[in-house]
Design a protein around this motif. Structure first.
Motif, PDB file in Angstrom:
ATOM      1  N   GLN A   1       0.796  -1.184   0.184  1.00 25.29           N
ATOM      2  CA  GLN A   1       0.029  -0.185   0.054  1.00 25.29           C
ATOM      3  C   GLN A   1       0.843   1.375   0.011  1.00 25.29           C
ATOM      4  OE1 GLN A   1      -3.693   0.019  -0.106  1.00 25.29           O
ATOM      5  NE2 GLN A   1      -2.986  -2.047  -0.937  1.00 25.29           N
ATOM      6  N   ARG A   2       1.780   1.214  -0.686  1.00 24.44           N
ATOM      7  CA  ARG A   2       2.598   2.411  -0.687  1.00 24.44           C
ATOM      8  C   ARG A   2       3.560   2.371  -2.291  1.00 24.44           C
ATOM      9  NH1 ARG A   2       8.188   2.122  -0.555  1.00 24.44           N
ATOM     10  NH2 ARG A   2       9.042   0.219   0.588  1.00 24.44           N
ATOM     11  N   ARG A   3       3.819   3.297  -2.676  1.00 23.62           N
ATOM     12  CA  ARG A   3       4.931   3.450  -3.966  1.00 23.62           C
ATOM     13  C   ARG A   3       6.382   2.903  -3.468  1.00 23.62           C
ATOM     14  NH1 ARG A   3       2.789   5.121  -8.763  1.00 23.62           N
ATOM     15  NH2 ARG A   3       4.700   5.570  -9.300  1.00 23.62           N
ATOM     16  N   CYS A   4       7.070   2.394  -4.239  1.00 17.64           N
ATOM     17  CA  CYS A   4       8.572   1.945  -4.223  1.00 17.64           C
ATOM     18  C   CYS A   4       9.102   2.259  -5.540  1.00 17.64           C
ATOM     19  CB  CYS A   4       8.385   0.518  -4.069  1.00 17.64           C
ATOM     20  SG  CYS A   4       7.930  -0.704  -5.381  1.00 17.64           S
ATOM     21  N   LYS A   5      10.412   1.738  -5.524  1.00 18.99           N
ATOM     22  CA  LYS A   5      11.361   1.799  -6.439  1.00 18.99           C
ATOM     23  C   LYS A   5      12.076   0.640  -6.573  1.00 18.99           C
ATOM     24  CE  LYS A   5      12.939   6.565  -6.337  1.00 18.99           C
ATOM     25  NZ  LYS A   5      13.865   7.606  -6.099  1.00 18.99           N
ATOM     26  N   TYR A   6      12.575   0.013  -7.846  1.00 12.09           N
ATOM     27  CA  TYR A   6      13.180  -1.236  -7.896  1.00 12.09           C
ATOM     28  C   TYR A   6      14.409  -1.479  -6.851  1.00 12.09           C
ATOM     29  CZ  TYR A   6      10.560  -1.656 -12.317  1.00 12.09           C
ATOM     30  OH  TYR A   6       9.532  -1.946 -13.202  1.00 12.09           O
ATOM     31  N   GLY A   7      14.770  -2.456  -6.378  1.00  6.76           N
ATOM     32  CA  GLY A   7      15.684  -2.757  -5.738  1.00  6.76           C
ATOM     33  C   GLY A   7      15.251  -2.993  -4.244  1.00  6.76           C
ATOM     34  N   ILE A   8      16.353  -3.049  -3.311  1.00  6.36           N
ATOM     35  CA  ILE A   8      16.116  -3.613  -1.797  1.00  6.36           C
ATOM     36  C   ILE A   8      15.305  -2.192  -1.255  1.00  6.36           C
ATOM     37  CG2 ILE A   8      17.304  -3.857   0.294  1.00  6.36           C
ATOM     38  CD1 ILE A   8      19.757  -4.677  -1.269  1.00  6.36           C
ATOM     39  N   GLN A   9      14.354  -2.657  -0.532  1.00  6.01           N
ATOM     40  CA  GLN A   9      13.456  -1.574   0.110  1.00  6.01           C
ATOM     41  C   GLN A   9      14.198  -1.682   1.628  1.00  6.01           C
ATOM     42  OE1 GLN A   9      10.941  -0.580  -1.582  1.00  6.01           O
ATOM     43  NE2 GLN A   9      12.054  -1.396  -3.224  1.00  6.01           N
ATOM     44  N   LYS A  10      13.780  -0.551   2.284  1.00  7.93           N
ATOM     45  CA  LYS A  10      14.468   0.001   3.573  1.00  7.93           C
ATOM     46  C   LYS A  10      13.836  -0.776   4.645  1.00  7.93           C
ATOM     47  CE  LYS A  10      15.672   4.506   2.237  1.00  7.93           C
ATOM     48  NZ  LYS A  10      15.249   6.016   2.527  1.00  7.93           N
TER      49      LYS A  10
ATOM     50  N   LEU B   1      18.332  -8.014 -15.887  1.00  7.08           N
ATOM     51  CA  LEU B   1      19.404  -8.941 -15.499  1.00  7.08           C
ATOM     52  C   LEU B   1      20.066  -8.142 -14.291  1.00  7.08           C
ATOM     53  CD1 LEU B   1      21.185 -11.393 -16.048  1.00  7.08           C
ATOM     54  CD2 LEU B   1      22.266 -10.127 -17.858  1.00  7.08           C
ATOM     55  N   LEU B   2      20.417  -7.082 -14.280  1.00  5.87           N
ATOM     56  CA  LEU B   2      21.008  -6.334 -13.266  1.00  5.87           C
ATOM     57  C   LEU B   2      20.157  -6.357 -12.024  1.00  5.87           C
ATOM     58  CD1 LEU B   2      23.128  -3.996 -12.338  1.00  5.87           C
ATOM     59  CD2 LEU B   2      21.247  -2.396 -12.810  1.00  5.87           C
ATOM     60  N   HIS B   3      19.040  -6.273 -11.939  1.00  6.78           N
ATOM     61  CA  HIS B   3      18.155  -6.386 -10.742  1.00  6.78           C
ATOM     62  C   HIS B   3      18.519  -8.034 -10.107  1.00  6.78           C
ATOM     63  CE1 HIS B   3      16.892  -2.545  -9.748  1.00  6.78           C
ATOM     64  NE2 HIS B   3      16.831  -2.353 -11.160  1.00  6.78           N
ATOM     65  N   PHE B   4      18.229  -8.884 -11.152  1.00  6.88           N
ATOM     66  CA  PHE B   4      18.500 -10.087 -10.848  1.00  6.88           C
ATOM     67  C   PHE B   4      19.830 -10.632 -10.112  1.00  6.88           C
ATOM     68  CE2 PHE B   4      14.647 -11.163 -12.974  1.00  6.88           C
ATOM     69  CZ  PHE B   4      13.896 -11.946 -11.940  1.00  6.88           C
ATOM     70  N   ARG B   5      20.915 -10.020 -10.793  1.00  9.76           N
ATOM     71  CA  ARG B   5      22.173 -10.177 -10.216  1.00  9.76           C
ATOM     72  C   ARG B   5      22.436  -9.536  -8.740  1.00  9.76           C
ATOM     73  NH1 ARG B   5      25.589  -9.265 -15.517  1.00  9.76           N
ATOM     74  NH2 ARG B   5      25.327 -11.263 -16.415  1.00  9.76           N
ATOM     75  N   LYS B   6      21.514  -8.324  -8.603  1.00 11.46           N
ATOM     76  CA  LYS B   6      21.582  -7.732  -7.353  1.00 11.46           C
ATOM     77  C   LYS B   6      20.963  -8.429  -6.310  1.00 11.46           C
ATOM     78  CE  LYS B   6      22.219  -2.736  -8.750  1.00 11.46           C
ATOM     79  NZ  LYS B   6      21.524  -1.495  -8.806  1.00 11.46           N
ATOM     80  N   LEU B   7      19.691  -9.075  -6.729  1.00  7.09           N
ATOM     81  CA  LEU B   7      19.022 -10.141  -5.640  1.00  7.09           C
ATOM     82  C   LEU B   7      20.110 -11.226  -5.441  1.00  7.09           C
ATOM     83  CD1 LEU B   7      16.625 -10.954  -4.291  1.00  7.09           C
ATOM     84  CD2 LEU B   7      15.644 -11.858  -6.526  1.00  7.09           C
TER      85      LEU B   7
END
Length: 84
Positions: free
Chosen positions: A27-36, A62-68
């Motif tokens: 129930q909030r907006r977000c950006k791609y990546g790790i959440q706080k 691919l960049l995000h899957f590598r970061k995950l």
């Protein structure tokens, strides 16, 4: 239902497939990546959708899957260090 599963299985990392999926859940907006914030004690990563309709951003996905993968490895290593 997802909340119940997270409580039951207590994962250390949770990945959401697409911002809309996470935004509807949290129930909030977000950006791609790790959440706080943590979710039931788990680190949260929001990935770009893997839908074929969202196929023009393959390099970003691919960049995000590598970061995950790095996040999962980091969390697992930290757990190993803390284990008795």
């Amino acid at each position: 239902m997802l909340s119940q599963k997270l409580e039951e299985f207590t994962p250390h990392v949770v990945a959401f497939n697409g911002k809309l999926t996470f935004e509807q859940f949290a129930q909030r907006r977000c950006k791609y990546g790790i959440q706080k914030e943590l979710l039931y004690g788990a680190r949260v990563y929001v990935l770009p959708s893997t839908s074929g309709a969202n196929n023009e951003f393959k390099d970003e996905k691919l960049l995000h899957f590598r970061k995950l993968a790095k996040l999962v490895a980091k969390v697992e290593k930290a757990r190993e260090i803390r284990a008795p």
